[in-house]
Motif scaffolding. Structure first.
Motif, PDB file in Angstrom:
ATOM      1  N   LYS A  49      -3.876 -10.854   5.530  1.00 31.51           N
ATOM      2  CA  LYS A  49      -3.710 -10.369   6.898  1.00 31.51           C
ATOM      3  C   LYS A  49      -3.756  -8.844   6.898  1.00 31.51           C
ATOM      4  O   LYS A  49      -3.271  -8.193   5.969  1.00 31.51           O
ATOM      5  CB  LYS A  49      -2.388 -10.858   7.487  1.00 31.51           C
ATOM      6  N   GLU A  50      -4.312  -8.265   7.932  1.00 29.22           N
ATOM      7  CA  GLU A  50      -4.538  -6.822   7.989  1.00 29.22           C
ATOM      8  C   GLU A  50      -3.261  -5.998   7.871  1.00 29.22           C
ATOM      9  O   GLU A  50      -3.282  -4.864   7.420  1.00 29.22           O
ATOM     10  CB  GLU A  50      -5.267  -6.451   9.287  1.00 29.22           C
ATOM     11  N   SER A  51      -2.144  -6.566   8.269  1.00 32.75           N
ATOM     12  CA  SER A  51      -0.878  -5.825   8.218  1.00 32.75           C
ATOM     13  C   SER A  51      -0.257  -5.806   6.821  1.00 32.75           C
ATOM     14  O   SER A  51       0.724  -5.106   6.582  1.00 32.75           O
ATOM     15  CB  SER A  51       0.124  -6.447   9.204  1.00 32.75           C
ATOM     16  N   GLU A  52      -0.846  -6.560   5.877  1.00 34.61           N
ATOM     17  CA  GLU A  52      -0.262  -6.687   4.549  1.00 34.61           C
ATOM     18  C   GLU A  52      -0.732  -5.585   3.598  1.00 34.61           C
ATOM     19  O   GLU A  52      -1.766  -4.938   3.819  1.00 34.61           O
ATOM     20  CB  GLU A  52      -0.649  -8.036   3.943  1.00 34.61           C
ATOM     21  N   GLN A  53       0.027  -5.426   2.512  1.00 29.27           N
ATOM     22  CA  GLN A  53      -0.391  -4.601   1.387  1.00 29.27           C
ATOM     23  C   GLN A  53      -0.135  -5.410   0.114  1.00 29.27           C
ATOM     24  O   GLN A  53       1.009  -5.767  -0.176  1.00 29.27           O
ATOM     25  CB  GLN A  53       0.365  -3.268   1.354  1.00 29.27           C
ATOM     26  N   ARG A  54      -1.176  -5.700  -0.607  1.00 32.06           N
ATOM     27  CA  ARG A  54      -1.095  -6.617  -1.744  1.00 32.06           C
ATOM     28  C   ARG A  54      -1.294  -5.889  -3.079  1.00 32.06           C
ATOM     29  O   ARG A  54      -1.985  -4.862  -3.147  1.00 32.06           O
ATOM     30  CB  ARG A  54      -2.171  -7.693  -1.615  1.00 32.06           C
ATOM     31  N   ALA A  85      -4.007 -11.750  -5.014  1.00 24.94           N
ATOM     32  CA  ALA A  85      -4.196 -10.306  -5.217  1.00 24.94           C
ATOM     33  C   ALA A  85      -5.503  -9.846  -4.588  1.00 24.94           C
ATOM     34  O   ALA A  85      -6.382 -10.649  -4.262  1.00 24.94           O
ATOM     35  CB  ALA A  85      -4.191  -9.986  -6.703  1.00 24.94           C
ATOM     36  N   ILE A  86      -5.638  -8.539  -4.424  1.00 25.48           N
ATOM     37  CA  ILE A  86      -6.904  -7.918  -4.050  1.00 25.48           C
ATOM     38  C   ILE A  86      -7.592  -7.477  -5.340  1.00 25.48           C
ATOM     39  O   ILE A  86      -6.936  -6.996  -6.267  1.00 25.48           O
ATOM     40  CB  ILE A  86      -6.668  -6.709  -3.121  1.00 25.48           C
TER      41      ILE A  86
END
Length: 238
Positions: A49-54, A85-86
């Motif tokens: 989701k765009e609000s996340e930081q992975r 993960a990204i």
């Protein structure tokens, strides 16, 4: 030089394979050089989701600082993506496409990591959980990004990864090691030789190395890891 040539393999078969493996990636330019743009190919988890930081793994391919093999780590990247993960596959300057040395390859690795942090909110990257992965020369430039005293720094973020996962790493670029003649001079080869730059408080690292490696003997990497641990660094060797 046409900027496209910095990213494209020269023959049709590798070109088609490269496009196929990277077709689902989101592509951004992370750096502009005299030889063209350098791209970051980013793979996101399906549930992102765009609000996340992975947590993010950034991959530097091998090729002896000479060949461009951006898609080398696609299988490993997709494996990490499947766990949430990204994964980012990085283009960097290589001597077959540019008049560059391993020094420029190191600078590009540093620029890529700094760019990920600077744009972490936009990209969905957790700036405190960036792991650098590499093979051969890619492992070397990832190590240099973690170990060099000269880091890229914008005052808020810097270019050092939080952890390292390395395969068949080139750990010594001195005259007794590998690739020293590819550097501009002896001083720069020594400066960018990880074996000469071991100190305390380096990122935790894992090294995987084959017993039959003819580029860097496994004994050299085993010795490197022992020295890393002697400086109280968390360093695993397989």
């Amino acid at each position: 030089m046409d900027p496209e040539t910095i990213t494209e393999p020269s023959s049709p078969t590798p070109l088609m394979r490269e496009h196929e493996l990277l077709k689902d990636a989101t592509v951004h330019t992370y750096k502009v050089t005299d030889y063209g743009e350098l791209k970051a190919h980013i793979f996101y988890p399906a549930d992102f989701k765009e609000s996340e930081q992975r947590p993010t793994a950034v991959f530097f391919h091998g090729g002896f600082w000479d060949k461009q093999m951006v898609s080398q780590f696609v299988p490993q990247a997709m494996h990490l993506v499947s766990y949430g993960a990204i994964a980012v596959l990085i283009e960097y300057r290589v001597s077959s496409l540019t008049e560059c040395t391993p020094v420029q390859s190191v600078r590009d690795a540093q620029s890529a990591i700094l760019w990920l942090r600077e744009n972490s909110s936009f990209l969905g990257v957790d700036p405190d959980k960036i792991s650098a992965w590499g093979a051969g020369s890619g492992a070397h430039i990832a190590l240099c990004a973690a170990m060099d005293e000269e880091v890229e720094n914008n005052g808020l973020f810097d270019s050092r990864p939080q952890s390292l996962v390395l395969f068949s790493a080139i750990v010594d670029t001195s005259k007794s090691g590998v690739g020293h003649d590819l550097f501009p001079d002896k001083k720069s080869a020594l400066y960018h030789s990880p074996s000469r730059n071991i100190k305390r408080k380096l990122p935790p690292s894992i090294f995987y190395h084959g017993t039959a490696d003819t580029t860097t003997p496994i004994t050299e990497v085993e010795k490197f890891c022992k020295k890393m641990r002697s400086k109280k660094n968390n360093c695993l060797f397989y």
